[in-house]
Design an enzyme around this catalytic site. Structure first.
Site, PDB file in Angstrom:
ATOM      1  N   HIS A  49      -4.017  -3.544  -2.367  1.00  0.00           N
ATOM      2  CA  HIS A  49      -4.041  -2.178  -2.876  1.00  0.00           C
ATOM      3  C   HIS A  49      -4.837  -1.259  -1.960  1.00  0.00           C
ATOM      4  O   HIS A  49      -4.496  -0.083  -1.815  1.00  0.00           O
ATOM      5  CB  HIS A  49      -4.641  -2.172  -4.283  1.00  0.00           C
ATOM      6  CG  HIS A  49      -4.371  -0.921  -5.046  1.00  0.00           C
ATOM      7  ND1 HIS A  49      -3.111  -0.535  -5.444  1.00  0.00           N
ATOM      8  CD2 HIS A  49      -5.214   0.049  -5.498  1.00  0.00           C
ATOM      9  CE1 HIS A  49      -3.185   0.601  -6.110  1.00  0.00           C
ATOM     10  NE2 HIS A  49      -4.446   0.982  -6.146  1.00  0.00           N
ATOM     11  N   HIS A  96       0.750   3.800 -10.461  1.00  0.00           N
ATOM     12  CA  HIS A  96      -0.203   3.223 -11.409  1.00  0.00           C
ATOM     13  C   HIS A  96       0.574   2.258 -12.299  1.00  0.00           C
ATOM     14  O   HIS A  96       0.559   2.344 -13.524  1.00  0.00           O
ATOM     15  CB  HIS A  96      -0.899   4.316 -12.223  1.00  0.00           C
ATOM     16  CG  HIS A  96      -2.392   4.211 -12.159  1.00  0.00           C
ATOM     17  ND1 HIS A  96      -3.216   4.510 -13.201  1.00  0.00           N
ATOM     18  CD2 HIS A  96      -3.217   3.805 -11.158  1.00  0.00           C
ATOM     19  CE1 HIS A  96      -4.476   4.323 -12.859  1.00  0.00           C
ATOM     20  NE2 HIS A  96      -4.495   3.905 -11.619  1.00  0.00           N
ATOM     21  N   ASN A  97       1.250   1.311 -11.631  1.00  0.00           N
ATOM     22  CA  ASN A  97       2.191   0.429 -12.314  1.00  0.00           C
ATOM     23  C   ASN A  97       1.514  -0.602 -13.208  1.00  0.00           C
ATOM     24  O   ASN A  97       1.842  -0.724 -14.394  1.00  0.00           O
ATOM     25  CB  ASN A  97       3.056  -0.296 -11.277  1.00  0.00           C
ATOM     26  CG  ASN A  97       3.839   0.653 -10.405  1.00  0.00           C
ATOM     27  OD1 ASN A  97       4.088   1.797 -10.778  1.00  0.00           O
ATOM     28  ND2 ASN A  97       4.223   0.198  -9.229  1.00  0.00           N
ATOM     29  N   HIS A  98       0.608  -1.365 -12.642  1.00  0.00           N
ATOM     30  CA  HIS A  98      -0.021  -2.438 -13.417  1.00  0.00           C
ATOM     31  C   HIS A  98      -0.820  -1.903 -14.610  1.00  0.00           C
ATOM     32  O   HIS A  98      -0.693  -2.432 -15.718  1.00  0.00           O
ATOM     33  CB  HIS A  98      -0.905  -3.299 -12.512  1.00  0.00           C
ATOM     34  CG  HIS A  98      -0.138  -4.299 -11.700  1.00  0.00           C
ATOM     35  ND1 HIS A  98       0.964  -3.957 -10.963  1.00  0.00           N
ATOM     36  CD2 HIS A  98      -0.314  -5.636 -11.505  1.00  0.00           C
ATOM     37  CE1 HIS A  98       1.432  -5.036 -10.350  1.00  0.00           C
ATOM     38  NE2 HIS A  98       0.677  -6.067 -10.664  1.00  0.00           N
ATOM     39  N   GLU A 313     -13.940   1.906 -11.245  1.00  0.00           N
ATOM     40  CA  GLU A 313     -12.945   2.929 -10.947  1.00  0.00           C
ATOM     41  C   GLU A 313     -12.937   4.006 -12.025  1.00  0.00           C
ATOM     42  O   GLU A 313     -11.894   4.604 -12.326  1.00  0.00           O
ATOM     43  CB  GLU A 313     -11.568   2.295 -10.769  1.00  0.00           C
ATOM     44  CG  GLU A 313     -11.491   1.388  -9.552  1.00  0.00           C
ATOM     45  CD  GLU A 313     -10.126   0.760  -9.326  1.00  0.00           C
ATOM     46  OE1 GLU A 313      -9.152   1.193  -9.979  1.00  0.00           O
ATOM     47  OE2 GLU A 313     -10.032  -0.176  -8.507  1.00  0.00           O
ATOM     48  N   GLN A 315     -12.971   7.416 -13.734  1.00  0.00           N
ATOM     49  CA  GLN A 315     -12.213   8.553 -13.215  1.00  0.00           C
ATOM     50  C   GLN A 315     -13.078   9.805 -13.049  1.00  0.00           C
ATOM     51  O   GLN A 315     -14.234   9.849 -13.446  1.00  0.00           O
ATOM     52  CB  GLN A 315     -11.053   8.854 -14.166  1.00  0.00           C
ATOM     53  CG  GLN A 315     -10.065   7.722 -14.299  1.00  0.00           C
ATOM     54  CD  GLN A 315      -9.265   7.512 -13.035  1.00  0.00           C
ATOM     55  OE1 GLN A 315      -8.351   8.277 -12.722  1.00  0.00           O
ATOM     56  NE2 GLN A 315      -9.595   6.482 -12.287  1.00  0.00           N
ATOM     57  N   GLY A 544       1.429   7.773   1.750  1.00  0.00           N
ATOM     58  CA  GLY A 544       1.999   7.330   0.480  1.00  0.00           C
ATOM     59  C   GLY A 544       1.256   6.151  -0.081  1.00  0.00           C
ATOM     60  O   GLY A 544       0.027   6.070   0.005  1.00  0.00           O
TER      61      GLY A 544
END
Length: 747
Positions: A49, A96-98, A313, A315, A544
């Protein structure tokens, strides 16, 4: 230095997602064994990642240069493209798939928050958002739950933050049953002289953390995003962050204000891997180091361990390096906005990061060796073509019975109500598309979104950015190289049909596990196809995101999904082109080639249930010439509408133009081709245009001179979708199917 009771072993490293050889490499870099905090640092920074260790060797092959590029790809928080008159557009797409697979609301919301922070950390004010979403079988309760959560998360965060969501795409296939894809795109505008950099230099310059307090949410989120989804993934819910859009709005204003002072040396969003990512990347880029006191980091929980503070992480946070002596300036601005602002360290000339906790040195690591492009490992993985590719290539349309005209109504009803084609009204009505009053697309549908360039303090201009996200993953699965080319070509085509000029690309590359050779082959082929297309269309890649490990034991890998986010520019608002038919009696033409091609079409895949076929017909030269012809005819003012032929084929394209204008059409059949391919095939490089009869001579004369294939189809009518003398359905019936299908499923 804190070594805990014993130093971690190779087994500890393995549990943190590191390979044995990587553990040995860390020992060599440090000249000793790392302690647990240091090993945790390497585990997140060397995760896929953050480091792109399994992808960077191929990403480097993508075209990255043009006269308009103002930032090197991947070196800043987002891409930056010159749009003239002293203005630049910063834009980017990320996944932010997982997190969305486990906690869809917060996963999607924080994806929106994170991508917008990347934009305003550049000094740009975000003006528009898009999203590209993929979900599984919509008949499943789980899929509906994920869809509801993701859409609400995007809507709630974006609406509260005050940035319009102006478009996007959404697709459904059972391959996404376990792994939904949530890709968020944002674009903002900045004056060229006010761009902020993600760097750090100047010995003694103070280092600040600003914004929200640091908590335990998102710890090891980067490593979580670098492994397959499994039954045990729910145990990692703490790796899913929690967002606060109102805090982000305050952070936006405060960030732009401090950048405007001219005292900011560097600034970076704390996204994946949190403090350790920002400190290491900024230090490595500026070839400096930092001393950081973790006791000074504002925290939400007591007694957080050093690795928890470093890897969190949480925000709505930024790391800022400012000029020494200007501490009071930044403090006063953040006090005004009632945000945390704490000096946690200073810049050094050591090129190392020294982290202290309770007065003790808890980690001492070299910045360069942690980061992408530095000492982070880079791998060439094994890849091989999956066996199914050759099976798909054996498909022959002649083995499929053609249809009769009496079959068209039934197929049209299926396609217009299919979740992959029907209106996304149920989704977009949950988004605020008009906040900021810059969206020029809400009441004028077009193939791409048009957003006026404006904002506080910016010079007045008639410019608009034209933005789109595109990828048909079914095509990519059938032929990754050609499918990726088509994704780039369709993005260009959508911008051209809207009246814009394509400029540059950001991409979100969603694939399965890179250690599976067949999956890695998908990736390599798609990147090569994308690169070839971007070079042909002069749309360099500004950066990207790569999202691997979208794979599960029960459903295998998702379809390879290299989502293309494209930026275009419209200098003159008079060039604005929409897709809706305008008036009865207008003439309808198809520009581009017609072929007997039904491969990978929605008709073949979902109506007939034939899933093994190659990608649709595509030719670069034809695509280029079609786009140039549409661009020229729009500039001359000859067209009433333009709409590219894509999902569902010609009939769906015509129906969408008719429904958008509350009109009908009558078209002729093409006896040279199969009826199913003519009406429902998805061969590329085709655009439906409508013109007033007064422009007939101009248009046909130009197209004949261009030696382009084109065909007169028929006329715009007051009502009814007709083929020859056959009424397929009324416009009212078509709109009822098209507008309400998704909402009815979700009720």
């Amino acid at each position: 230095m804190d070594t805990l009771e014993s130093l971690p072993t190779v087994e500890t490293a393995r549990k943190l997602g590191l390979l044995p050889e990587e553990f040995e490499q860390i020992n060599q870099i440090l000249g000793r064994q790392p302690n647990f905090t240091e090993l945790s640092i390497f585990s997140v920074m060397w995760s896929e990642h953050c480091s792109y260790k399994n992808s960077i060797v191929w990403l480097k092959t993508l075209p990255r240069d043009s006269e308009r590029m103002l930032a090197k790809a991947g070196e800043e928080n987002a891409g930056l493209v010159d749009i003239g008159d002293g203005l630049a557009c910063s834009f980017k797409i990320e996944s932010h798939n997982h997190p969305s697979a486990l906690e869809p609301y917060q996963g999607a919301a924080t994806g929106v928050g994170g991508i917008n922070r990347d934009i305003f950390t550049m000094g740009a004010r975000p003006i528009a958002q898009l999203n590209s979403l993929r979900f599984g079988d919509l008949s499943l309760a789980k899929t509906k739950r994920l869809l509801r959560g993701v859409v609400k998360g995007i809507g709630d965060y974006g609406n509260a933050f005050g940035i319009p969501t102006v478009g996007g795409e959404i697709y459904f296939d059972e391959c996404y049953n376990t792994n939904p894809l949530v890709n968020a795109f944002s674009a903002g505008i900045v004056e060229v002289g006010n761009v902020a950099k993600a760097t750090s230099y100047g010995v003694g310059n103070p280092v600040f953390i600003v914004g929200s307090a640091t908590g335990k949410d998102g710890i090891h989120g980067a490593t979580f995003a670098s492994e397959d989804i499994s039954a045990a993934s729910t145990d990692k819910l703490p790796a899913v962050q929690v967002g606060d859009p109102f805090m982000e709005k305050l952070l936006l204003e405060a960030t732009l204000e401090i950048i405007a002072t001219g005292h900011v040396i560097g600034i970076q969003d704390m996204g994946a891997a949190g403090i350790i990512c920002s400190t290491s990347e900024m230090s490595a880029k500026g070839e400096h180091g930092m001393i950081i006191d973790l006791d000074k980091v504002p925290t939400r929980q007591a007694n957080m361990a050093p690795f928890e503070i470093l890897l969190s992480e949480s925000q709505e946070r930024m790391l800022v390096v400012i000029e020494k002596g200007k501490e009071d300036v930044i403090q006063s601005i953040f006090d005004k906005w009632d945000l945390n602002c704490a000096q946690i360290g200073e810049v050094t000339d050591t090129q190392r990061l020294h982290f202290y906790r309770h007065g003790e040195l808890v980690a001492d690591v070299p910045a360069y060796d942690l980061v992408l492009g530095g000492g982070a490992p880079q791998y060439h993985r094994e890849y091989k073509e999956p066996a199914y590719i050759q099976e798909y290539a054996k498909f022959d349309a002649d083995d499929v019975d053609d249809i009769e005209l009496e079959d068209v109504a039934k197929i049209a009803e299926h396609l217009l109500s299919h979740p992959n084609i029907c209106s996304r009204k149920w989704v977009y009505e949950q988004y605020d598309s008009m906040v900021g009053t810059a969206n020029r697309s809400t009441n004028a549908p077009s193939d791409a979104a048009v957003v006026r360039v404006k904002g506080p303090g910016l010079p007045a201009t008639d410019k608009s950015i034209v933005i789109t996200v595109d990828c048909n993953s079914r095509y990519v699965n059938a032929n990754p190289r050609q499918g990726a080319m088509i994704a780039v070509a369709e993005a260009c085509r959508n911008i051209v049909c809207t009246g814009g000029e394509p400029l540059a690309v950001t991409n979100n590359l969603n694939f399965g596990n890179p250690y599976v050779p067949e999956v890695y082959w998908h990736f390599v082929e798609a990147v090569q196809g994308m690169g070839e297309a971007c070079r042909r269309f002069s749309t360099p890649v500004t950066g990207g995101n790569v999202s691997f490990y979208n794979q599960s034991s029960d459903h295998g890998p998702v379809f390879p999904t290299p989502t293309i986010g494209m930026l275009g520019l419209m200098e003159n608002p008079d060039h604005r082109m929409t897709l809706d038919f305008k008036k009865e009696g207008d003439l309808i033409y198809l520009v581009g080639p017609s072929t007997n091609d039904i491969a990978s079409s929605e008709y073949l895949y979902s109506y007939l249930g034939i899933k093994a076929s190659p990608a649709p017909t595509f030719d670069f030269e034809t695509e280029w010439r079609v786009q140039e012809s549409i661009k020229t005819m729009i500039r001359h003012g000859w067209l009433q509408s333009a709409h590219d032929v894509s999902d569902g084929g010609l009939f769906v394209t015509l129906a969408e133009s008719a429904m958008a204008g509350n009109k009908g059409f009558t078209i002729n059949v093409d006896t040279r081709h199969r009826t199913d391919s003519y009406l429902f095939g998805e061969s590329q490089s085709r655009v439906v245009i409508s013109i007033s009869p007064e422009q007939l001579q101009h248009v046909e004369g130009y197209l004949n001179d261009s030696i382009l294939p084109f065909r007169f189809l028929g006329n715009v009518t007051a009502e009814g979708l007709r083929i020859e003398d056959t009424l397929v359905m009324t416009c009212e019936a078509a709109k009822s199917l098209y507008d309400n299908a998704l909402g009815n499923i979700m009720k």
